[in-house]
Design an enzyme around this catalytic site. Structure first.
Site, PDB file in Angstrom:
ATOM      1  NE  ARG A  81      -2.805  -1.114   3.413  1.00 22.25           N
ATOM      2  CZ  ARG A  81      -3.011  -2.324   3.941  1.00 22.25           C
ATOM      3  NH1 ARG A  81      -3.624  -3.259   3.253  1.00 22.25           N
ATOM      4  NH2 ARG A  81      -2.635  -2.592   5.164  1.00 22.25           N
ATOM      5  CG  ASN A 136      -2.611 -18.196  13.975  1.00 19.11           C
ATOM      6  OD1 ASN A 136      -3.264 -17.146  14.031  1.00 19.11           O
ATOM      7  ND2 ASN A 136      -1.314 -18.227  13.782  1.00 19.11           N
ATOM      8  CB  CYS A 137      -7.009 -16.342  17.032  1.00 17.48           C
ATOM      9  SG  CYS A 137      -5.484 -15.399  16.937  1.00 17.48           S
ATOM     10  CB  THR A 181      17.717  -7.982  13.371  1.00 16.32           C
ATOM     11  OG1 THR A 181      18.383  -7.814  12.116  1.00 16.32           O
ATOM     12  CG2 THR A 181      16.286  -8.422  13.127  1.00 16.32           C
ATOM     13  N   PRO A 192      21.794  -4.597   9.562  1.00 18.65           N
ATOM     14  CG  PRO A 192      23.398  -3.445   8.341  1.00 18.65           C
ATOM     15  CD  PRO A 192      23.244  -4.540   9.332  1.00 18.65           C
ATOM     16  CB  ILE A 200      17.730  -8.763   8.864  1.00 18.90           C
ATOM     17  CG1 ILE A 200      18.620  -9.339   7.758  1.00 18.90           C
ATOM     18  CG2 ILE A 200      16.669  -9.792   9.265  1.00 18.90           C
ATOM     19  CD1 ILE A 200      19.401 -10.574   8.157  1.00 18.90           C
ATOM     20  CE  LYS A 209     -20.901   5.718  43.381  1.00 20.02           C
ATOM     21  NZ  LYS A 209     -20.747   5.873  44.807  1.00 20.02           N
TER      22      LYS A 209
HETATM   23  P1  FAD Z   1       2.710 -16.860  12.959  1.00 18.65           P
HETATM   24  O1  FAD Z   1       1.351 -16.337  12.797  1.00 18.65           O
HETATM   25  O2  FAD Z   1       2.914 -18.114  13.740  1.00 18.65           O
HETATM   26  O3  FAD Z   1       3.333 -17.057  11.516  1.00 18.65           O
HETATM   27  C1  FAD Z   1       4.624 -17.523  11.339  1.00 18.65           C
HETATM   28  C2  FAD Z   1       4.695 -18.313  10.045  1.00 18.65           C
HETATM   29  O4  FAD Z   1       6.031 -18.409   9.663  1.00 18.65           O
HETATM   30  C3  FAD Z   1       4.194 -19.735  10.202  1.00 18.65           C
HETATM   31  O5  FAD Z   1       3.094 -19.986   9.375  1.00 18.65           O
HETATM   32  C4  FAD Z   1       5.404 -20.603   9.824  1.00 18.65           C
HETATM   33  O6  FAD Z   1       5.036 -21.728   9.043  1.00 18.65           O
HETATM   34  C5  FAD Z   1       6.235 -19.643   9.006  1.00 18.65           C
HETATM   35  N1  FAD Z   1       7.672 -19.977   9.057  1.00 18.65           N
HETATM   36  C6  FAD Z   1       8.445 -20.131  10.145  1.00 18.65           C
HETATM   37  N2  FAD Z   1       9.699 -20.412   9.786  1.00 18.65           N
HETATM   38  C7  FAD Z   1       9.722 -20.434   8.437  1.00 18.65           C
HETATM   39  C8  FAD Z   1      10.735 -20.679   7.474  1.00 18.65           C
HETATM   40  N3  FAD Z   1      11.977 -20.977   7.834  1.00 18.65           N
HETATM   41  N4  FAD Z   1      10.396 -20.636   6.175  1.00 18.65           N
HETATM   42  C9  FAD Z   1       9.133 -20.339   5.787  1.00 18.65           C
HETATM   43  N5  FAD Z   1       8.152 -20.104   6.652  1.00 18.65           N
HETATM   44  C10 FAD Z   1       8.444 -20.140   7.962  1.00 18.65           C
HETATM   45  N6  FAD Z   1      -3.247 -14.513  19.816  1.00 18.65           N
HETATM   46  C11 FAD Z   1      -4.150 -13.625  20.284  1.00 18.65           C
HETATM   47  O7  FAD Z   1      -3.806 -12.456  20.448  1.00 18.65           O
HETATM   48  N7  FAD Z   1      -5.424 -14.015  20.580  1.00 18.65           N
HETATM   49  C12 FAD Z   1      -5.852 -15.289  20.393  1.00 18.65           C
HETATM   50  O8  FAD Z   1      -7.030 -15.613  20.644  1.00 18.65           O
HETATM   51  C13 FAD Z   1      -4.929 -16.243  19.919  1.00 18.65           C
HETATM   52  N8  FAD Z   1      -5.296 -17.530  19.749  1.00 18.65           N
HETATM   53  C14 FAD Z   1      -4.390 -18.411  19.233  1.00 18.65           C
HETATM   54  C15 FAD Z   1      -4.784 -19.719  19.050  1.00 18.65           C
HETATM   55  C16 FAD Z   1      -3.889 -20.645  18.520  1.00 18.65           C
HETATM   56  C17 FAD Z   1      -4.308 -22.046  18.338  1.00 18.65           C
HETATM   57  C18 FAD Z   1      -2.584 -20.230  18.155  1.00 18.65           C
HETATM   58  C19 FAD Z   1      -1.604 -21.215  17.584  1.00 18.65           C
HETATM   59  C20 FAD Z   1      -2.170 -18.936  18.361  1.00 18.65           C
HETATM   60  C21 FAD Z   1      -3.083 -18.009  18.907  1.00 18.65           C
HETATM   61  N9  FAD Z   1      -2.695 -16.685  19.123  1.00 18.65           N
HETATM   62  C22 FAD Z   1      -3.608 -15.794  19.626  1.00 18.65           C
HETATM   63  C23 FAD Z   1      -1.327 -16.229  18.846  1.00 18.65           C
HETATM   64  C24 FAD Z   1      -1.236 -15.568  17.486  1.00 18.65           C
HETATM   65  O9  FAD Z   1      -1.748 -16.426  16.520  1.00 18.65           O
HETATM   66  C25 FAD Z   1       0.205 -15.241  17.196  1.00 18.65           C
HETATM   67  O10 FAD Z   1       0.644 -14.339  18.171  1.00 18.65           O
HETATM   68  C26 FAD Z   1       0.396 -14.597  15.849  1.00 18.65           C
HETATM   69  O11 FAD Z   1      -0.064 -15.412  14.821  1.00 18.65           O
HETATM   70  C27 FAD Z   1       1.892 -14.312  15.639  1.00 18.65           C
HETATM   71  O12 FAD Z   1       2.127 -13.916  14.341  1.00 18.65           O
HETATM   72  P2  FAD Z   1       3.555 -14.203  13.659  1.00 18.65           P
HETATM   73  O13 FAD Z   1       3.499 -13.668  12.283  1.00 18.65           O
HETATM   74  O14 FAD Z   1       4.628 -13.767  14.558  1.00 18.65           O
HETATM   75  O15 FAD Z   1       3.668 -15.796  13.611  1.00 18.65           O
END
Ligand code: FAD
Length: 824
Positions: free
Chosen positions: A22, A42-43, A274, A277, A279, A436
């Site tokens: 965007r 995933n949530c 990180t 520079p 990444i 209140k």
């Molecule tokens: P993720 O969403 O985990 O995405 C990371 C992705 O990177 C994954 O799909 C993985 O396959 C990919 N990956 C990793 N390494 C590599 C690699 N080397 N090469 C290619 N791909 C790679 N949070 C809330 O706030 N409220 C909720 O209700 C909640 N419920 C949840 C329920 C469940 C079952 C789960 C599992 C999580 C929940 N969470 C919740 C947490 C929330 O989903 C995560 O905090 C959020 O998704 C984090 O985002 P992220 O991008 O850091 O990681």
């Protein structure tokens, strides 16, 4: 043209890619995801496992194809980044479909690899019936296990958000759930006193809890999966959900030599840079200083990951801009009827960080008490005792939890104080709040404490004060006092204190306690102004104390846990029961009576009481516990508390308004109830055909098994069961299980059932056992009649898993909600 490569295609990764496009239409953006799906919810996975989310496709917020169409991002799903080469600025990628490996160069790399479920090296952990939950593939495997294998029992290991959500959702699937947690409480993001309320709710909903007891091993014995705990307890189960936390998925970052924190998370600065520079990193995989402690923390939550993604994209597109403010960990979870939420720091974390703090707990109504259905809301705040700066907040209740926690989170993030809470201006009309608000109330209490107008004591500070010979003064009404109090407390209702000052010693510390803290505060003020030097008000009152103490007792004896019902209750704002019209509480002793004796006796006594009167019933019939819940729901009387101790069930009820029949105006109820009296195979088959058919049309179906029908629920291997002579006789005469039933006609010395089974197979009609499994999967409720069990000498251990035990009231409650009632 710049090339931006993003690793991880879900919350942080997909969010960064979308915002980046965007802001920058010209760049090349490549999103690499190891899994099959990107940008999925995933949530929502626990709710899909439980069947609340019915369509799998709803989990996909966006498909790879759509993402490419909308954002012109090159999505590489089923591609894994194997290594990262920061000097040369490329990542080595494996196409998981073809096996091809290639190098992808970048100008800027964004890492959002998330966090992976922790899988400790416990013996037997690789058993195929042990699952973790992170991805759509994981939930598919769980659903398959539930739907295609006979799964009636599950052990959830870990009492965090995901564990609790899974426990609830498995229960929704009629699975018997046991929750095991190595800590002494569930939900470590709230303090023990708030978690105690959650635990009481879990127990009330039939979840067996083993706390302060970790898993020692998993093993298979005769095909059965056994979970052995550190205490030696062995739990047989069909499946295990492992949810003991997550760990940053940062292997590639570590191997590339990026700077990591002690828990393996990637260290970033306020622009998500990180140590390299070129990444950046966002999401569950990073650590960043906590706004309160200023020490790095990793907080795996979806909200922060999404918001970090937005800022990260801006800093790539525009260069260093808005600095990130950090995460205070605001989170919320639905636990059956309850909602539990937390923001900022807990008492445990503050202690660990050696930050001095004070705390207060209130239980105020979710909205004005005079407007129907105001429900109590437990609010706890933690703050700097000198400045009033807010450090943390926790809210547990039935209604309005989310808005209160969000307000607290906003104040904490903006360095708000207790005084801000007292002045917080809420949108008020009776259905929504009180003049209140509960947040004003908790602010008032904390402000009083800060200004020395009141002295607060917490439940865990009581023992030290009691050791100093403190005098415990329970200032609730006599009726409330009779229902339970702090050991050693003396009861003087707050309205009588002025007249009874002579009874209260002046030379000892005084602890005043009421239901929730309001009357305690009034009493404290009276005493202080009458010359009492050392007076403390128990914060959260007896309500908090009781939940905590039930739970502390349960830690010692998990099988005998007591439950104080925190059911929505029409109490006064000071926590006292509403409209108590009688002077005393009536007692019914129904111990020794079998079903329906206790309910009949209860009804007779209740008929003679007036609305608002209280009745205490003692019973020993095990089915009474469920019956009284059904009976009170059915009749409009309120169940105040329900406890079982040493085999005696004690229920306290408040007489409600007489329920007026609305049969002329009400539509016919949607349920179906079938009494299964017979154990003839053909009749039982008919019952299951009808039950499964009715469940398929969306009806709530209850099968009530009584007399011979109980045979259907007998398990083949009950283990050693002690029986009296008649019980043994019946045991010998009755078929051992549903697989051994005979036909009502043409039995032909046992040939009839065999012929029938063959015929059913030819005609593709399911066998009885698979119909039973289907019924369980469809949520059909199976209730065994307690009275018939007693007569026929069938103990509960002889019944299949997940069967409820109840009596007439359980049947009547189900029948009253049913338009179809059948006797087979
Ligand atoms: P993720 O969403 O985990 O995405 C990371 C992705 O990177 C994954 O799909 C993985 O396959 C990919 N990956 C990793 N390494 C590599 C690699 N080397 N090469 C290619 N791909 C790679 N949070 C809330 O706030 N409220 C909720 O209700 C909640 N419920 C949840 C329920 C469940 C079952 C789960 C599992 C999580 C929940 N969470 C919740 C947490 C929330 O989903 C995560 O905090 C959020 O998704 C984090 O985002 P992220 O991008 O850091 O990681």
């Amino acid at each position: 043209m710049k090339t931006y490569v993003i690793v991880g295609g879900v919350a942080g990764g997909a969010g960064t890619a979308a915002r980046l496009r965007r802001l920058d239409e010209q760049s090349r953006i490549i999103l690499i995801e190891r899994g099959e799906h990107i940008s999925y919810a995933n949530c929502g996975l626990p709710y899909y496992a439980g069947g609340t989310i019915t369509e799998r496709s709803r989990l996909f917020v966006m498909t790879a194809q759509r993402f490419t169409e909308v954002f012109q991002v090159e999505v590489k799903a089923l591609h894994e980044v194997l290594s990262l080469h920061k000097e040369e600025q490329f990542v080595r990628v494996k196409d998981l479909t073809t096996g091809n490996i290639f190098d992808q160069y970048y100008d800027t790399l964004v890492l959002s690899p998330g966090a992976a479920p922790v899988k400790p090296r416990i013996p037997g952990i690789d058993d195929p019936s042990i699952f973790s939950l992170r991805t759509v593939e994981d939930v598919d495997a769980i659903v398959k296990k539930i739907e295609h294998h006979q799964t009636t029992r599950a052990v959830v290991v870990g009492g965090g958000f995901i564990g609790l959500e899974m426990a609830e959702n498995l229960k929704e699937r009629q699975i018997k759930v046991t929750l095991v947690e190595a800590l002494d409480q569930v939900m470590n993001v709230i303090d023990y006193d708030m978690a105690a309320i959650v635990q009481q709710q879990l127990r009330e909903k039939g979840i067996q809890l083993y706390l302060k007891d970790g898993v020692k091993s998993f093993e298979r014995k005769k095909g059965e999966l056994l979970v052995t705990l550190a205490s030696g307890t062995v739990i047989p189960t069909d499946m295990v959900i492992l949810s003991i936390g997550v760990r940053p998925d940062t292997k590639i970052a570590q191997e590339a030599g990026l700077k990591l924190g002690s828990n393996g998370a990637i260290s970033v600065d306020e622009q998500f840079n990180t140590s390299d520079p070129h990444i950046k990193a966002v999401g569950d995989a990073i650590e960043y200083p906590h706004p309160v402690t200023k020490k790095p923390v990793t907080i795996p939550l979806a909200g922060p990951a999404n918001k970090q993604a937005r800022l990260c994209a801006e800093s790539i597109a525009y260069g260093a801009c808005r600095p990130y403010g950090g995460i205070i960990a605001t989170s919320i979870a639905k636990i059956f009827d309850l909602t539990a939420a937390s923001t900022g720091m807990t008492g445990k974390q503050l202690k660990q960080a050696e930050i001095p703090y004070a705390e207060v707990i209130t239980h105020a109504g979710s909205h004005a008490g005079y407007y129907p259905n105001a429900l109590q809301l437990a609010v706890k705040i933690l703050y700097d005792p000198k400045t009033g700066l807010l450090y943390g907040g926790q809210v547990v209740g039935y209604d309005g939890v989310d808005k209160r926690i969000d307000v607290l989170a906003a104040y904490i993030k903006k360095e708000g104080t207790v005084t801000d809470l007292t002045e917080f201006e809420q949108a008020y009309a009776p259905p929504f709040s009180s003049a209140k608000d509960p947040l004003n109330m908790v602010g008032f209490v904390a402000q009083n404490a800060m200004e020395g107008i009141s002295h607060i004591i917490t439940w865990d500070q009581l023992p030290a004060l009691i050791q100093k010979q403190a005098f415990i003064l329970d200032v609730r009404t006599e009726e409330e006092f009779d229902l339970g109090t702090i050991p050693g407390a003396i009861n003087i209702p707050h309205t009588e204190i002025r007249a009874q000052l002579a009874q209260i010693p002046k030379d000892r510390p005084i602890i005043v306690a009421c239901a929730v803290g309001i009357r305690g505060y009034l009493a404290e003020r009276m005493l202080v102004q009458n010359g009492y030097a050392e007076v403390y008000n128990l914060t959260g009152g007896y309500r908090t104390y009781q939940a905590v103490h039930n739970e502390l007792e349960a830690l010692e004896n998990p099988e005998e846990a007591r439950i104080a019902l925190f059911t929505p209750s029409p109490s006064e704002e000071d926590g006292s029961p509403r409209a108590l019209q009688s002077d005393s509480i009536a007692l019914v002793d129904a111990c020794g009576l079998q079903c329906p004796g206790p309910i009949v006796t209860l009804k007779k006594t209740m008929d003679n009481l007036s609305q608002g009167d209280f009745l205490r019933v003692l019973a020993t019939d095990p089915g009474f516990s469920r019956d009284v819940q059904s009976w009170s729901k059915l009749t409009g009387n309120r169940l105040v508390s329900l406890e079982t101790k040493d085999g005696t069930i004690e229920a306290v009820l408040e007489k409600g308004a007489t329920k007026v029949s609305t049969s002329t105006t009400q539509s016919v109820s949607d349920g179906a109830t079938i009494i299964v009296f017979s154990n003839d195979m053909d009749r039982v088959l008919a019952a299951f055909v009808l039950a499964n058919g009715a469940a398929a049309t969306g009806r709530k179906v209850t099968l009530f098994f009584t007399f011979w029908g109980l045979t259907v629920l007998r398990t083949k291997k009950p283990g050693k069961v002690k029986k009296d002579f008649m019980g043994k006789m019946f045991g010998m005469m009755l078929p051992k299980s549903m697989d051994d039933l005979s036909l009502s006609q043409i039995n032909f010395g046992g040939m009839g059932p065999k012929l029938m089974r063959k015929r059913m197979k030819q005609k593709h009609v399911d066998q009885l056992r698979s119909m039973y499994t289907q019924a369980r999967m469809a949520g059909v409720r199976m209730v065994a009649c307690q009275m018939s069990m007693d007569i026929m000498g069938i103990p509960d251990v002889e019944l299949l898993e997940g069967v409820e035990i109840g009596g007439v009231a359980t049947y009547m409650e189900a029948a009253s909600e049913s338009g179809v009632n059948l006797f087979i």
